[in-house]
Design an enzyme around this catalytic site. Structure first.
Site, PDB file in Angstrom:
ATOM      1  N   SER A  63       0.843  -1.193   0.000  1.00 34.32           N
ATOM      2  CA  SER A  63       0.000   0.000   0.000  1.00 34.32           C
ATOM      3  C   SER A  63       0.879   1.244   0.000  1.00 34.32           C
ATOM      4  O   SER A  63       2.098   1.163   0.157  1.00 34.32           O
ATOM      5  CB  SER A  63      -0.921  -0.006   1.230  1.00 34.32           C
ATOM      6  OG  SER A  63      -0.157  -0.027   2.413  1.00 34.32           O
ATOM      7  N   ASP A  88      -7.060  10.908  -0.360  1.00 33.29           N
ATOM      8  CA  ASP A  88      -6.809  10.935  -1.802  1.00 33.29           C
ATOM      9  C   ASP A  88      -7.743  11.894  -2.528  1.00 33.29           C
ATOM     10  O   ASP A  88      -7.390  12.425  -3.587  1.00 33.29           O
ATOM     11  CB  ASP A  88      -6.939   9.532  -2.408  1.00 33.29           C
ATOM     12  CG  ASP A  88      -5.657   8.722  -2.266  1.00 33.29           C
ATOM     13  OD1 ASP A  88      -4.569   9.317  -2.380  1.00 33.29           O
ATOM     14  OD2 ASP A  88      -5.726   7.503  -2.040  1.00 33.29           O
ATOM     15  N   ILE A 147      -8.076  -9.528   0.860  1.00 34.09           N
ATOM     16  CA  ILE A 147      -9.359 -10.225   0.815  1.00 34.09           C
ATOM     17  C   ILE A 147     -10.535  -9.254   0.719  1.00 34.09           C
ATOM     18  O   ILE A 147     -11.511  -9.505   0.010  1.00 34.09           O
ATOM     19  CB  ILE A 147      -9.512 -11.178   2.032  1.00 34.09           C
ATOM     20  CG1 ILE A 147     -10.737 -12.070   1.843  1.00 34.09           C
ATOM     21  CG2 ILE A 147      -9.568 -10.402   3.350  1.00 34.09           C
ATOM     22  CD1 ILE A 147     -10.797 -13.219   2.830  1.00 34.09           C
ATOM     23  N   GLU A 148     -10.428  -8.104   1.401  1.00 37.30           N
ATOM     24  CA  GLU A 148     -11.544  -7.159   1.399  1.00 37.30           C
ATOM     25  C   GLU A 148     -11.708  -6.452   0.051  1.00 37.30           C
ATOM     26  O   GLU A 148     -12.757  -5.888  -0.235  1.00 37.30           O
ATOM     27  CB  GLU A 148     -11.395  -6.126   2.524  1.00 37.30           C
ATOM     28  CG  GLU A 148     -10.143  -5.283   2.458  1.00 37.30           C
ATOM     29  CD  GLU A 148      -8.987  -5.859   3.266  1.00 37.30           C
ATOM     30  OE1 GLU A 148      -8.138  -5.066   3.704  1.00 37.30           O
ATOM     31  OE2 GLU A 148      -8.926  -7.094   3.439  1.00 37.30           O
ATOM     32  N   CYS A 203      -9.710  25.714  13.339  1.00 35.81           N
ATOM     33  CA  CYS A 203     -10.709  24.888  14.010  1.00 35.81           C
ATOM     34  C   CYS A 203     -10.430  24.837  15.515  1.00 35.81           C
ATOM     35  O   CYS A 203     -10.627  25.823  16.215  1.00 35.81           O
ATOM     36  CB  CYS A 203     -10.757  23.505  13.374  1.00 35.81           C
ATOM     37  SG  CYS A 203     -12.211  22.535  13.849  1.00 35.81           S
ATOM     38  N   ARG A 225     -17.903  20.203  16.382  1.00 39.63           N
ATOM     39  CA  ARG A 225     -19.083  20.079  17.241  1.00 39.63           C
ATOM     40  C   ARG A 225     -19.194  21.236  18.240  1.00 39.63           C
ATOM     41  O   ARG A 225     -20.246  21.456  18.822  1.00 39.63           O
ATOM     42  CB  ARG A 225     -19.033  18.777  18.050  1.00 39.63           C
ATOM     43  CG  ARG A 225     -19.104  17.519  17.248  1.00 39.63           C
ATOM     44  CD  ARG A 225     -19.170  16.298  18.162  1.00 39.63           C
ATOM     45  NE  ARG A 225     -18.908  15.092  17.409  1.00 39.63           N
ATOM     46  CZ  ARG A 225     -19.817  14.439  16.683  1.00 39.63           C
ATOM     47  NH1 ARG A 225     -21.058  14.897  16.633  1.00 39.63           N
ATOM     48  NH2 ARG A 225     -19.498  13.342  16.015  1.00 39.63           N
ATOM     49  N   HIS A 247     -11.955  25.377   7.818  1.00 40.29           N
ATOM     50  CA  HIS A 247     -10.690  24.783   7.367  1.00 40.29           C
ATOM     51  C   HIS A 247     -10.333  25.328   5.982  1.00 40.29           C
ATOM     52  O   HIS A 247     -10.675  24.721   4.962  1.00 40.29           O
ATOM     53  CB  HIS A 247     -10.820  23.259   7.280  1.00 40.29           C
ATOM     54  CG  HIS A 247     -10.914  22.570   8.593  1.00 40.29           C
ATOM     55  ND1 HIS A 247      -9.857  21.898   9.157  1.00 40.29           N
ATOM     56  CD2 HIS A 247     -11.949  22.445   9.460  1.00 40.29           C
ATOM     57  CE1 HIS A 247     -10.232  21.380  10.316  1.00 40.29           C
ATOM     58  NE2 HIS A 247     -11.504  21.696  10.526  1.00 40.29           N
ATOM     59  N   GLU A 249      -7.670  25.207   4.405  1.00 40.39           N
ATOM     60  CA  GLU A 249      -6.731  24.340   3.681  1.00 40.39           C
ATOM     61  C   GLU A 249      -7.425  23.428   2.681  1.00 40.39           C
ATOM     62  O   GLU A 249      -6.837  23.051   1.661  1.00 40.39           O
ATOM     63  CB  GLU A 249      -5.911  23.496   4.666  1.00 40.39           C
ATOM     64  CG  GLU A 249      -6.656  22.389   5.396  1.00 40.39           C
ATOM     65  CD  GLU A 249      -7.324  22.824   6.688  1.00 40.39           C
ATOM     66  OE1 GLU A 249      -7.669  21.949   7.502  1.00 40.39           O
ATOM     67  OE2 GLU A 249      -7.509  24.048   6.876  1.00 40.39           O
TER      68      GLU A 249
END
Length: 531
Positions: A13, A71, A149-150, A382, A463, A507, A509
């Protein structure tokens, strides 16, 4: 009719599939094609919102409030298009829909199985994202590694997708690692060969291979890969090490990747215009005026936890033609180490990063106090803004035990408190104040000078809010409320008579892009660099 490019990954990965996918999107968009992107994540979470950043990196928030894989941030920055909730497909979303359909009787008494019900749902979600964008080309990145497998239902779904689409409508691009052994100075292709063999067992023959490598592949290595993967050498490309990820589209363009993809899709290969992208990279490479920026947070050991902020700094730096030097400081270290505090003395600006919970909070407050007292340009994002309010209440207003109720529910001075609409919320996932929100900016303030508008929009994920009961007291003490929401929530705070002191609940960014930097980061870096 939409064409599809399917990106798969092999060997391990984090091999760069997202960067390759985003680079292809950039190159095709610059040829005049309407592009959309889809990230498929095989994990069972419905979204990335409840994941620890150390496990998964940053949670990227879209305009419509989706909490997604990082991504999607790459896609927005490279391709220059907005992503939405439907651009991120997770196994959790897929299985949730399948089970809901079964409960509603939509399968008419069938035995619900991976094939066809789950795979049909995956294909339906991919096509939905494509249709929503009215895209000429949809680029689908399959997360994880071939053999996981997933990931098998998703690979089976895209295998079926190719079968169902007309010839020339689907291209498979396989991104895999080739290891360079320094001892023998050899490139080892065996792991890549095995990953392609595994892909072919599933029924997928890659059309194009992008080899992730330390050095460019030579022709002999390409021929060797071709022999064992059934992919001709001219369709094998090298994604080798570069100084910055923004160079990847250029090295892939130089090798002709986009042209080969278009030939496979039977589409015209128009001349791209990459001049602005090249200028952006040149500005970063040739800048020699250094500016040191401290980034204070609780997840700094994994830089991907704050990847959008890091990239937003580089976008603004390119615009100003300055060279940012990032000094990562773990906020817990500031609480326990004089050395960490001393690092603040050497920087030109301080950003207190977003995050949740109690760990490292006092370290962040100390960093804010240092910036305020020493006239060091400060940006709080934030939680960083909320803690700037806490610091001001404690050290300027004299409310020594002021705090956020997130950390201390029994504080006598709850200057930061739970949003009213959050007080009855029980479920954690997807329940925050999320997505693009309108902010009304007060004229004559630093925020107004930065944005140049009374109404602006930034993406949010929170929140808690500045307690309305303390707003008058904060303002009388000298805190400037420079931005509020339509219903009066404090959105931006700043200080007068300070070089640059700005806190935002939103945010900025998330909306910053290489060719359209966030005005907030431009303003902050300009103050830090003195330009």
């Amino acid at each position: 009719m939409t064409k599809y490019i399917i990106i798969t990954g092999g060997v391990l990965s984090s091999v760069g599939k997202g960067t390759v996918a985003a680079s292809i999107g950039l190159l095709l968009k610059n040829r005049g094609y309407k592009i959309t992107m889809v990230k498929v994540d095989p994990y069972l979470n419905v979204d990335a919102g409840t994941m620890n950043p150390y496990m998964h990196g940053e949670v990227f928030v879209t305009d419509d409030g989706a909490e997604t894989d990082l991504d999607l941030g790459h896609y927005e920055r490279f391709v220059g298009i907005n992503m939405y909730s439907y651009n991120n497909i997770t196994a959790g979303k897929v299985y949730f829909e399948v089970i809901k359909n079964e409960r509603q009787g939509k399968y008419l008494g069938q035995t619900v199985q991976i094939i066809p019900h789950v795979t049909d749902q995956i294909k339906s979600m991919i096509r939905y994202a494509s249709n929503m964008a009215n895209a000429d080309i949809t680029i689908v990145e399959i997360g994880g590694t071939v053999g996981d497998i997933e990931g098998l239902p998703f690979l089976e779904a895209v295998r079926q997708l190719k079968l169902e689409e007309e010839e020339g409508n689907v291209v498979f691009v396989h991104v895999a690692l080739v290891e360079f052994l320094k001892v023998t100075e050899e490139i080892k292709t065996k792991p890549l060969q095995h990953s392609v063999q595994e892909l072919r067992r599933i029924g997928i023959q890659p059309d194009i291979i992008v080899a992730r490598s330390v050095v460019p592949l030579d022709e002999e290595t390409k021929k060797k890969i071709a022999l064992f993967t059934n992919v001709k050498p001219e369709y094998i490309f090298s994604n080798y090490d570069v100084n910055m990820t923004y160079e990847v589209p250029l090295i892939l363009e130089k090798q002709g990747l986009a042209s080969k993809i278009l030939s496979k899709l039977n589409l015209p290969d128009n001349q791209p215009n990459l001049s602005e992208w090249i200028r952006f990279i040149d500005n970063l490479k040739t800048a020699d005026k250094e500016v040191k920026i401290a980034l204070v947070g609780k997840y700094t050991k994994l830089k991907d936890s704050y990847i959008s902020i890091k990239e937003a700094i580089y976008h603004a730096a390119a615009k100003l033609h300055i060279k940012p030097v990032l000094v990562w400081i773990e906020s817990t270290d500031i609480e326990n180490s004089k050395e960490a505090i001393d690092k603040l003395k050497s920087v030109d600006g301080i950003i207190v990063l977003p995050g949740f919970g109690s760990r490292g909070v006092e370290g962040k407050i100390l960093a804010i106090k240092y910036a305020r007292e020493n006239n060091v340009p400060f940006l709080g994002i934030c939680y960083g803004m909320q803690l700037a309010v806490v610091e001001f209440a404690r050290n300027v207003l004299g409310l020594e035990k002021a705090h956020t109720t997130e950390v201390d529910p029994n504080t006598p001075h709850p200057v930061i408190t739970l949003l009213d609409e959050q007080k009855k919320v029980v479920q954690i996932g997807g329940t925050m104040r999320l997505g693009s929100q309108k902010v009304i900016v007060k004229e004559g303030t630093l925020a107004y000078r930065i944005y140049g508008n009374i109404e602006v929009y930034e993406r949010h994920r929170h929140r808690y809010e500045v307690n309305p009961e303390y707003v008058d007291l904060l303002q009388k003490g000298g805190l400037v409320i420079s931005g509020v929401s339509e219903n009066g929530l404090v959105e931006m705070i700043e200080l007068k008579n300070h070089k640059f002191f700005l806190g935002l609940q939103g945010h900025p960014e998330y909306k910053s892009r290489p060719l359209a930097p966030s005005p907030v980061f431009i303003g902050f870096l300009r103050a830090a660099a003195g330009v």
